[in-house]
Design a protein around this motif. Structure first.
Motif, PDB file in Angstrom:
ATOM      1  N   ALA A 159      43.153  34.349  37.054  1.00  0.00           N
ATOM      2  CA  ALA A 159      42.835  35.064  38.288  1.00  0.00           C
ATOM      3  C   ALA A 159      42.592  34.086  39.431  1.00  0.00           C
ATOM      4  CB  ALA A 159      41.609  35.946  38.074  1.00  0.00           C
ATOM      5  N   GLY A 160      41.860  33.009  39.168  1.00  0.00           N
ATOM      6  CA  GLY A 160      41.606  32.021  40.204  1.00  0.00           C
ATOM      7  C   GLY A 160      42.868  31.325  40.663  1.00  0.00           C
ATOM      8  N   ALA A 161      43.715  30.916  39.698  1.00  0.00           N
ATOM      9  CA  ALA A 161      44.972  30.249  40.048  1.00  0.00           C
ATOM     10  C   ALA A 161      45.897  31.200  40.809  1.00  0.00           C
ATOM     11  CB  ALA A 161      45.656  29.739  38.781  1.00  0.00           C
ATOM     12  N   ALA A 162      45.969  32.459  40.356  1.00  0.00           N
ATOM     13  CA  ALA A 162      46.836  33.436  41.017  1.00  0.00           C
ATOM     14  C   ALA A 162      46.353  33.738  42.432  1.00  0.00           C
ATOM     15  CB  ALA A 162      46.890  34.717  40.193  1.00  0.00           C
ATOM     16  N   ALA A 163      45.034  33.847  42.619  1.00  0.00           N
ATOM     17  CA  ALA A 163      44.493  34.096  43.955  1.00  0.00           C
ATOM     18  C   ALA A 163      44.862  32.969  44.906  1.00  0.00           C
ATOM     19  CB  ALA A 163      42.973  34.266  43.881  1.00  0.00           C
ATOM     20  N   PHE A 164      44.732  31.731  44.425  1.00  0.00           N
ATOM     21  CA  PHE A 164      45.085  30.583  45.258  1.00  0.00           C
ATOM     22  C   PHE A 164      46.564  30.596  45.628  1.00  0.00           C
ATOM     23  CE2 PHE A 164      46.956  26.326  45.339  1.00  0.00           C
ATOM     24  CZ  PHE A 164      46.328  25.798  46.456  1.00  0.00           C
ATOM     25  N   VAL A 165      47.428  30.813  44.636  1.00  0.00           N
ATOM     26  CA  VAL A 165      48.874  30.801  44.883  1.00  0.00           C
ATOM     27  C   VAL A 165      49.260  31.911  45.855  1.00  0.00           C
ATOM     28  CG1 VAL A 165      51.127  31.169  43.807  1.00  0.00           C
ATOM     29  CG2 VAL A 165      49.450  29.679  42.703  1.00  0.00           C
ATOM     30  N   LEU A 166      48.711  33.107  45.665  1.00  0.00           N
ATOM     31  CA  LEU A 166      49.042  34.213  46.558  1.00  0.00           C
ATOM     32  C   LEU A 166      48.581  33.937  47.993  1.00  0.00           C
ATOM     33  CD1 LEU A 166      48.196  37.282  44.275  1.00  0.00           C
ATOM     34  CD2 LEU A 166      50.473  36.554  45.052  1.00  0.00           C
ATOM     35  N   LEU A 167      47.393  33.369  48.129  1.00  0.00           N
ATOM     36  CA  LEU A 167      46.894  33.050  49.468  1.00  0.00           C
ATOM     37  C   LEU A 167      47.767  31.999  50.147  1.00  0.00           C
ATOM     38  CD1 LEU A 167      43.060  33.010  48.752  1.00  0.00           C
ATOM     39  CD2 LEU A 167      44.280  34.635  50.217  1.00  0.00           C
ATOM     40  N   ARG A 168      48.219  31.021  49.367  1.00  0.00           N
ATOM     41  CA  ARG A 168      49.090  29.983  49.945  1.00  0.00           C
ATOM     42  C   ARG A 168      50.436  30.573  50.347  1.00  0.00           C
ATOM     43  NH1 ARG A 168      48.161  26.209  52.470  1.00  0.00           N
ATOM     44  NH2 ARG A 168      49.462  24.573  51.577  1.00  0.00           N
ATOM     45  N   LEU A 169      50.952  31.496  49.537  1.00  0.00           N
ATOM     46  CA  LEU A 169      52.222  32.136  49.876  1.00  0.00           C
ATOM     47  C   LEU A 169      52.102  32.987  51.131  1.00  0.00           C
ATOM     48  CD1 LEU A 169      53.530  33.228  46.353  1.00  0.00           C
ATOM     49  CD2 LEU A 169      54.316  31.311  47.746  1.00  0.00           C
ATOM     50  N   GLU A 170      50.894  33.482  51.403  1.00  0.00           N
ATOM     51  CA  GLU A 170      50.649  34.279  52.600  1.00  0.00           C
ATOM     52  C   GLU A 170      50.335  33.410  53.812  1.00  0.00           C
ATOM     53  OE1 GLU A 170      50.966  37.570  53.070  1.00  0.00           O
ATOM     54  OE2 GLU A 170      51.803  37.639  51.042  1.00  0.00           O
ATOM     55  N   GLY A 171      50.368  32.097  53.614  1.00  0.00           N
ATOM     56  CA  GLY A 171      50.168  31.191  54.730  1.00  0.00           C
ATOM     57  C   GLY A 171      48.730  30.806  55.009  1.00  0.00           C
ATOM     58  N   VAL A 172      47.807  31.136  54.118  1.00  0.00           N
ATOM     59  CA  VAL A 172      46.398  30.753  54.299  1.00  0.00           C
ATOM     60  C   VAL A 172      46.272  29.240  54.118  1.00  0.00           C
ATOM     61  CG1 VAL A 172      44.046  31.048  53.418  1.00  0.00           C
ATOM     62  CG2 VAL A 172      45.627  32.997  53.479  1.00  0.00           C
ATOM     63  N   ALA A 182      38.840  29.201  43.594  1.00  0.00           N
ATOM     64  CA  ALA A 182      37.826  28.672  42.689  1.00  0.00           C
ATOM     65  C   ALA A 182      36.655  29.640  42.548  1.00  0.00           C
ATOM     66  CB  ALA A 182      37.340  27.314  43.188  1.00  0.00           C
ATOM     67  N   LEU A 183      36.231  30.240  43.655  1.00  0.00           N
ATOM     68  CA  LEU A 183      35.129  31.202  43.606  1.00  0.00           C
ATOM     69  C   LEU A 183      35.509  32.450  42.810  1.00  0.00           C
ATOM     70  CD1 LEU A 183      33.699  30.986  47.238  1.00  0.00           C
ATOM     71  CD2 LEU A 183      32.565  30.263  45.122  1.00  0.00           C
ATOM     72  N   CYS A 184      36.756  32.873  42.928  1.00  0.00           N
ATOM     73  CA  CYS A 184      37.237  34.022  42.154  1.00  0.00           C
ATOM     74  C   CYS A 184      37.115  33.741  40.658  1.00  0.00           C
ATOM     75  CB  CYS A 184      38.685  34.329  42.533  1.00  0.00           C
ATOM     76  SG  CYS A 184      39.455  35.638  41.549  1.00  0.00           S
ATOM     77  N   CYS A 185      37.587  32.569  40.241  1.00  0.00           N
ATOM     78  CA  CYS A 185      37.511  32.195  38.829  1.00  0.00           C
ATOM     79  C   CYS A 185      36.060  32.081  38.376  1.00  0.00           C
ATOM     80  CB  CYS A 185      38.242  30.872  38.608  1.00  0.00           C
ATOM     81  SG  CYS A 185      38.151  30.257  36.908  1.00  0.00           S
ATOM     82  N   LEU A 186      35.230  31.394  39.174  1.00  0.00           N
ATOM     83  CA  LEU A 186      33.830  31.188  38.792  1.00  0.00           C
ATOM     84  C   LEU A 186      33.070  32.506  38.728  1.00  0.00           C
ATOM     85  CD1 LEU A 186      31.622  29.159  38.102  1.00  0.00           C
ATOM     86  CD2 LEU A 186      31.155  28.935  40.555  1.00  0.00           C
ATOM     87  N   ALA A 187      33.371  33.420  39.654  1.00  0.00           N
ATOM     88  CA  ALA A 187      32.689  34.708  39.653  1.00  0.00           C
ATOM     89  C   ALA A 187      33.016  35.500  38.389  1.00  0.00           C
ATOM     90  CB  ALA A 187      33.077  35.509  40.894  1.00  0.00           C
TER      91      ALA A 187
END
Length: 211
Positions: A159-172, A182-187
Motif C-alpha cells: 500500500a505504501g509503495a503503491a501510494a507513492f508510485v500513484l502520487l508520482r504518476l499524478e505529478g506530485v 511512508a506514512l500510509c505504510c506505517l499507519a
C-alpha cells in the motif's frame, strides 16, 4: 545531485532502523557483538541487494557506498549496549521493523522507477526491498518470519509503495509523495500491531463426496 544526496540519506535512515531491528533479534538470541553486526547487516542490506540484482544495478548499493556498512555496524553496537533497557524487546523489534518497512517500501519503489521499471514492477520491488532483509534475519535466527505472523505486513508495504508510485504518476513532488507513501505504510502496519488486525484466513471446508 540533490536527488542522489536525498536517496543516500534515506538509505542511511532505512538501514539504521532495519539494522537496529536485526540487532534486537540478536539480543534475544544472546549473540556476541560480531553476531549483532552480522544480523544487522543482513537485515539492512538483504532486500536492497535483491532489488539491485533484479534491476541489474551492479555493484549493489552498499558496495558503492561503504559508509552504509558503518551505519549498520554503529546501530548494531549501540543496540548491543542498550538492548537491556527495552522492557519488551519483541515489541521494540516490531515497531523498529515497521518504521524500516515504511521507509524501504517507498525507497525501493523510487529506485525502481528511476531505473526505468514499470509502475507495477516498482511496487513489487518496493515490497521486496522492504521485506527481504527481515525474512533473511528471521530465517538465520530461527524465528517465525514477521510476514507469516497474523498482523498485516506485506499488504502495508504494498500500500505504501503503491501510494507513492500513484502520487508520482499524478505529478506530485517526490518529497510529499515519499512522506505520504511512508506514512500510509506505517499507519496500516502500526494499526495492525495496535489493534491486532489481520487479513481473513483460509477456512477449511468439508470435502465433496464424489462416490
Amino acid at each position: 545531485m540533490l536527488l542522489d544526496a536525498t536517496l543516500r540519506w534515506l538509505d542511511m535512515a532505512g538501514i539504521a532502523v532495519f539494522a537496529a531491528s536485526g540487532a534486537l533479534v540478536a539480543s534475544r538470541k544472546q549473540m556476541d557483538v560480531v553476531g549483532f553486526v552480522l544480523i544487522a547487516c543482513v537485515t539492512g542490506f538483504g532486500g536492497g541487494t535483491l532489488r539491485d540484482l533484479l534491476l541489474g544495478r551492479t555493484p549493489v548499493f552498499w558496495l558503492r557506498a561503504p559508509e552504509l556498512l558503518g551505519v549498520a555496524a554503529a546501530a548494531a553496537i549501540l543496540v548491543f549496549f542498550t538492548a537491556h533497557l527495552f522492557a519488551s524487546r519483541m515489541r521494540a523489534l516490531l515497531w523498529a521493523d515497521a518504521v524500516g518497512v515504511s521507509l524501504y517500501a517507498v525507497l525501493g519503489a523510487e529506485i525502481a522507477l528511476l531505473a526505468g521499471a514499470s509502475p507495477w514492477a516498482a511496487v513489487l520491488l518496493g515490497v521486496m526491498t522492504a521485506a527481504g532483509g527481515g525474512i533473511l534475519r528471521d530465517v538465520i535466527c530461527n524465528e517465525v518470519p514477521l510476514i507469516l505472523r497474523r498482523e498485516i505486513y506485506l499488504t502495508a508495504a504494498a500500500a505504501g509503495a503503491a501510494a507513492f508510485v500513484l502520487l508520482r504518476l499524478e505529478g506530485v513532488w517526490r518529497e510529499p509523495a515519499f512522506a505520504l507513501g511512508a506514512l500510509c505504510c506505517l499507519a496500516i502496519r502500526g494499526l495492525s500491531l495496535w489493534r491486532g488486525w489481520s487479513l481473513p484466513p483460509y477456512r477449511s471446508r468439508a470435502g465433496r463426496d464424489y462416490g
